[in-house]
Write a protein that holds these residues in place. Structure first.
Motif, PDB file in Angstrom:
ATOM      1  N   CYS A  18       0.841  -1.196   0.000  1.00 19.65           N
ATOM      2  CA  CYS A  18       0.000   0.000   0.000  1.00 19.65           C
ATOM      3  C   CYS A  18       0.882   1.255   0.000  1.00 19.65           C
ATOM      4  CB  CYS A  18      -0.898  -0.012   1.232  1.00 19.65           C
ATOM      5  SG  CYS A  18      -1.845   1.507   1.410  1.00 19.65           S
ATOM      6  N   CYS A  21      -0.046   3.317   3.570  1.00 19.42           N
ATOM      7  CA  CYS A  21       0.320   2.844   4.913  1.00 19.42           C
ATOM      8  C   CYS A  21       1.416   1.775   4.912  1.00 19.42           C
ATOM      9  CB  CYS A  21      -0.917   2.301   5.648  1.00 19.42           C
ATOM     10  SG  CYS A  21      -1.449   0.681   5.074  1.00 19.42           S
ATOM     11  N   PHE A  23       1.156  -1.355   4.140  1.00 16.41           N
ATOM     12  CA  PHE A  23       0.677  -2.720   4.389  1.00 16.41           C
ATOM     13  C   PHE A  23       0.918  -3.591   3.154  1.00 16.41           C
ATOM     14  CE2 PHE A  23      -2.824  -5.888   4.512  1.00 16.41           C
ATOM     15  CZ  PHE A  23      -2.524  -6.483   5.721  1.00 16.41           C
ATOM     16  N   CYS A  40      -6.329  -1.027  -0.357  1.00  7.67           N
ATOM     17  CA  CYS A  40      -5.672  -1.608   0.802  1.00  7.67           C
ATOM     18  C   CYS A  40      -6.711  -2.158   1.775  1.00  7.67           C
ATOM     19  CB  CYS A  40      -4.831  -0.530   1.481  1.00  7.67           C
ATOM     20  SG  CYS A  40      -4.046  -1.091   2.998  1.00  7.67           S
ATOM     21  N   CYS A  43      -6.082   0.238   5.327  1.00  7.51           N
ATOM     22  CA  CYS A  43      -6.444   1.657   5.457  1.00  7.51           C
ATOM     23  C   CYS A  43      -7.447   2.123   4.410  1.00  7.51           C
ATOM     24  CB  CYS A  43      -5.186   2.526   5.414  1.00  7.51           C
ATOM     25  SG  CYS A  43      -4.496   2.691   3.760  1.00  7.51           S
TER      26      CYS A  43
HETATM   27 ZN   LIG Z   1      -2.976   1.004   3.360  1.00  7.25          ZN
END
Ligand SMILES: [Zn+2]
Length: 139
Positions: A18, A21, A23, A40, A43
């Motif tokens: 992502c 964030c 991830f 994502c 988030c």
């Molecule tokens: Zn994210």
């Protein structure tokens, strides 16, 4: 919407990260897809993904090559991964059953479709999981 990020695609899967964030998750992609917007899970941000199917720029690096042992025996193997210091390849099931390739063995390769790829480099077998072999370049 976030910026466009390029991802490597191997065997129609990519390791998505992502752009908001950070991830990460593995996700499958369709065979002919070049771009994909991925939301994502964590988030909710959408990342614009460019899908790069070349593992290394302008270097084809998977396919059939010939493995050559110190004794001069040759075997067709299936190369699937080349990095700066090692390679991964699959050997035929018969060779795996016969334990033809052993850890510590030195091998080299002949690659007809890209002779520069492996050149005259020598490798030592580091791991052996049935048909899947990992070897480290000898420097
Ligand atoms: Zn994210």
């Amino acid at each position: 919407m976030g910026r466009t990020v390029t991802f490597r695609v191997i065997n129609n899967r990519m390791r998505f990260r992502c752009s908001a964030c950070g991830f990460r998750r593995n996700t499958p992609v369709q065979a002919n897809m070049r771009r994909k917007n991925i939301r994502c899970y964590k988030c909710g941000a959408i990342t614009k993904c460019m899908l790069n199917r070349r593992a290394l720029p302008r270097e084809l690096q998977s396919g059939k090559v010939v493995m050559i042992t110190n004794e001069g025996k040759e075997m067709d193997v299936n190369l699937y991964d080349v990095s700066m210091d090692g390679i991964g390849f699959d050997i035929p099931i018969r060779a795996a059953r016969a334990r033809t390739v052993t850890v510590g063995q030195e091998v080299r390769f002949r690659c007809s479709w890209n002779p520069r790829l492996l050149g005259n480099a020598r490798f030592v077998v580091k791991n052996n999981n049935g048909q899947r072999i990992g070897a480290k370049k000898i420097v």
